[in-house]
Design a protein around this motif. Structure first.
Motif, PDB file in Angstrom:
ATOM      1  N   MET A   1     -41.151   0.263 -10.441  1.00 51.39           N
ATOM      2  CA  MET A   1     -41.287  -1.063 -10.996  1.00 51.39           C
ATOM      3  C   MET A   1     -42.685  -1.573 -10.666  1.00 51.39           C
ATOM      4  SD  MET A   1     -39.151  -4.593 -10.214  1.00 51.39           S
ATOM      5  CE  MET A   1     -37.606  -3.762 -10.219  1.00 51.39           C
ATOM      6  N   ILE A   2     -43.351  -2.072 -11.686  1.00 50.42           N
ATOM      7  CA  ILE A   2     -44.698  -2.611 -11.514  1.00 50.42           C
ATOM      8  C   ILE A   2     -44.603  -4.141 -11.508  1.00 50.42           C
ATOM      9  CG2 ILE A   2     -47.021  -2.743 -12.466  1.00 50.42           C
ATOM     10  CD1 ILE A   2     -46.392  -0.080 -13.918  1.00 50.42           C
ATOM     11  N   ILE A   3     -45.128  -4.755 -10.488  1.00 53.07           N
ATOM     12  CA  ILE A   3     -45.102  -6.209 -10.360  1.00 53.07           C
ATOM     13  C   ILE A   3     -46.533  -6.697 -10.171  1.00 53.07           C
ATOM     14  CG2 ILE A   3     -44.250  -8.170  -9.020  1.00 53.07           C
ATOM     15  CD1 ILE A   3     -41.916  -6.361  -8.142  1.00 53.07           C
ATOM     16  N   LYS A   4     -46.922  -7.666 -10.964  1.00 53.87           N
ATOM     17  CA  LYS A   4     -48.250  -8.284 -10.862  1.00 53.87           C
ATOM     18  C   LYS A   4     -48.090  -9.791 -10.932  1.00 53.87           C
ATOM     19  CE  LYS A   4     -50.672  -4.498 -10.798  1.00 53.87           C
ATOM     20  NZ  LYS A   4     -51.435  -4.103  -9.638  1.00 53.87           N
ATOM     21  N   SER A   5     -49.030 -10.505 -10.372  1.00 54.44           N
ATOM     22  CA  SER A   5     -48.976 -11.968 -10.396  1.00 54.44           C
ATOM     23  C   SER A   5     -49.552 -12.501 -11.704  1.00 54.44           C
ATOM     24  CB  SER A   5     -49.766 -12.544  -9.226  1.00 54.44           C
ATOM     25  OG  SER A   5     -51.146 -12.302  -9.419  1.00 54.44           O
ATOM     26  N   SER A   6     -49.193 -13.734 -12.013  1.00 55.47           N
ATOM     27  CA  SER A   6     -49.760 -14.374 -13.198  1.00 55.47           C
ATOM     28  C   SER A   6     -51.269 -14.539 -13.035  1.00 55.47           C
ATOM     29  CB  SER A   6     -49.091 -15.726 -13.466  1.00 55.47           C
ATOM     30  OG  SER A   6     -49.252 -16.591 -12.368  1.00 55.47           O
ATOM     31  N   THR A   7     -51.733 -14.667 -11.797  1.00 51.70           N
ATOM     32  CA  THR A   7     -53.173 -14.752 -11.537  1.00 51.70           C
ATOM     33  C   THR A   7     -53.863 -13.462 -11.963  1.00 51.70           C
ATOM     34  OG1 THR A   7     -52.773 -16.236  -9.685  1.00 51.70           O
ATOM     35  CG2 THR A   7     -54.913 -15.159  -9.759  1.00 51.70           C
ATOM     36  N   ILE A  16     -54.344  -5.180 -16.682  1.00 51.72           N
ATOM     37  CA  ILE A  16     -52.905  -5.217 -16.976  1.00 51.72           C
ATOM     38  C   ILE A  16     -52.627  -4.435 -18.259  1.00 51.72           C
ATOM     39  CG2 ILE A  16     -50.944  -6.715 -17.530  1.00 51.72           C
ATOM     40  CD1 ILE A  16     -51.725  -7.086 -14.652  1.00 51.72           C
ATOM     41  N   SER A  17     -53.462  -4.640 -19.269  1.00 52.54           N
ATOM     42  CA  SER A  17     -53.296  -3.919 -20.533  1.00 52.54           C
ATOM     43  C   SER A  17     -53.426  -2.414 -20.331  1.00 52.54           C
ATOM     44  CB  SER A  17     -54.333  -4.404 -21.548  1.00 52.54           C
ATOM     45  OG  SER A  17     -54.239  -3.668 -22.745  1.00 52.54           O
ATOM     46  N   ASP A  18     -54.450  -1.991 -19.618  1.00 52.30           N
ATOM     47  CA  ASP A  18     -54.637  -0.562 -19.346  1.00 52.30           C
ATOM     48  C   ASP A  18     -53.438   0.013 -18.592  1.00 52.30           C
ATOM     49  OD1 ASP A  18     -57.105  -0.683 -20.570  1.00 52.30           O
ATOM     50  OD2 ASP A  18     -58.249  -0.743 -18.684  1.00 52.30           O
ATOM     51  N   GLU A  23     -48.881   3.499 -17.973  1.00 50.39           N
ATOM     52  CA  GLU A  23     -47.570   3.719 -17.361  1.00 50.39           C
ATOM     53  C   GLU A  23     -46.426   3.711 -18.362  1.00 50.39           C
ATOM     54  OE1 GLU A  23     -47.192   4.641 -14.243  1.00 50.39           O
ATOM     55  OE2 GLU A  23     -49.342   4.465 -13.897  1.00 50.39           O
ATOM     56  N   ALA A  24     -46.623   3.085 -19.519  1.00 52.49           N
ATOM     57  CA  ALA A  24     -45.601   3.005 -20.572  1.00 52.49           C
ATOM     58  C   ALA A  24     -44.264   2.483 -20.042  1.00 52.49           C
ATOM     59  CB  ALA A  24     -45.427   4.362 -21.259  1.00 52.49           C
ATOM     60  N   GLU A  25     -44.346   1.472 -19.189  1.00 53.99           N
ATOM     61  CA  GLU A  25     -43.142   0.833 -18.668  1.00 53.99           C
ATOM     62  C   GLU A  25     -43.419  -0.652 -18.495  1.00 53.99           C
ATOM     63  OE1 GLU A  25     -42.533   1.114 -14.103  1.00 53.99           O
ATOM     64  OE2 GLU A  25     -43.223   3.076 -14.750  1.00 53.99           O
ATOM     65  N   PRO A  26     -42.366  -1.437 -18.372  1.00 53.15           N
ATOM     66  CA  PRO A  26     -42.565  -2.888 -18.243  1.00 53.15           C
ATOM     67  C   PRO A  26     -43.334  -3.249 -16.978  1.00 53.15           C
ATOM     68  CG  PRO A  26     -40.265  -2.370 -18.689  1.00 53.15           C
ATOM     69  CD  PRO A  26     -40.957  -1.078 -18.411  1.00 53.15           C
ATOM     70  N   ILE A  27     -44.115  -4.305 -17.086  1.00 52.35           N
ATOM     71  CA  ILE A  27     -44.819  -4.879 -15.940  1.00 52.35           C
ATOM     72  C   ILE A  27     -44.243  -6.278 -15.734  1.00 52.35           C
ATOM     73  CG2 ILE A  27     -47.029  -5.642 -15.007  1.00 52.35           C
ATOM     74  CD1 ILE A  27     -48.340  -3.537 -16.835  1.00 52.35           C
ATOM     75  N   TYR A  28     -43.703  -6.506 -14.569  1.00 52.94           N
ATOM     76  CA  TYR A  28     -43.113  -7.797 -14.231  1.00 52.94           C
ATOM     77  C   TYR A  28     -44.207  -8.726 -13.729  1.00 52.94           C
ATOM     78  CZ  TYR A  28     -38.763  -5.265 -14.690  1.00 52.94           C
ATOM     79  OH  TYR A  28     -37.740  -4.507 -15.186  1.00 52.94           O
ATOM     80  N   ILE A  29     -44.299  -9.895 -14.331  1.00 54.49           N
ATOM     81  CA  ILE A  29     -45.302 -10.889 -13.961  1.00 54.49           C
ATOM     82  C   ILE A  29     -44.600 -12.003 -13.177  1.00 54.49           C
ATOM     83  CG2 ILE A  29     -47.045 -12.504 -14.801  1.00 54.49           C
ATOM     84  CD1 ILE A  29     -47.710  -9.569 -15.438  1.00 54.49           C
ATOM     85  N   THR A  30     -45.165 -12.326 -12.014  1.00 55.97           N
ATOM     86  CA  THR A  30     -44.585 -13.380 -11.191  1.00 55.97           C
ATOM     87  C   THR A  30     -45.426 -14.639 -11.276  1.00 55.97           C
ATOM     88  OG1 THR A  30     -45.796 -12.691  -9.217  1.00 55.97           O
ATOM     89  CG2 THR A  30     -43.627 -11.703  -9.555  1.00 55.97           C
TER      90      THR A  30
END
Length: 88
Positions: A1-7, A16-18, A23-30
């Motif tokens: 699971m990939i998690i990144k901040s809104s910042t 984030i786009s790259d 990874e071809a999977e969802p990125i969760y934005i917090t």
């Protein structure tokens, strides 16, 4: 699971786009430490949608198999399809 901040999304959209394409999977934005959004590449999204459609078709076929619906052998199916498409 990939998690990144809104910042990270705001300050480094390109990264984030790259990552989404690589990874071809969802990125969760917090946002403020809580889950807020999920982003993914269009290609990954479309593949996911196709997989879900296929699963739904398989589920429907399994439900039909378990019900009283008529079943056909592969040969019967081929003959039925030939009859349908020869009429058209």
């Amino acid at each position: 699971m990939i998690i990144k901040s809104s910042t990270a999304l705001r300050n480094d959209y390109g990264m984030i786009s790259d990552l989404a394409h690589k990874e071809a999977e969802p990125i969760y934005i917090t946002k403020n430490g809580e889950g807020d959004l999920v982003v993914m590449s269009i290609e990954a999204f479309e593949q996911r949608e196709e997989t879900l459609k296929l699963r739904a078709k398989l589920e429907a076929a399994e439900q039909a198999r378990l019900s009283d619906a008529p079943t056909y052998t592969p040969e019967e199916s081929r003959k039925r399809l030939e009859a349908i498409y020869q009429r058209g």
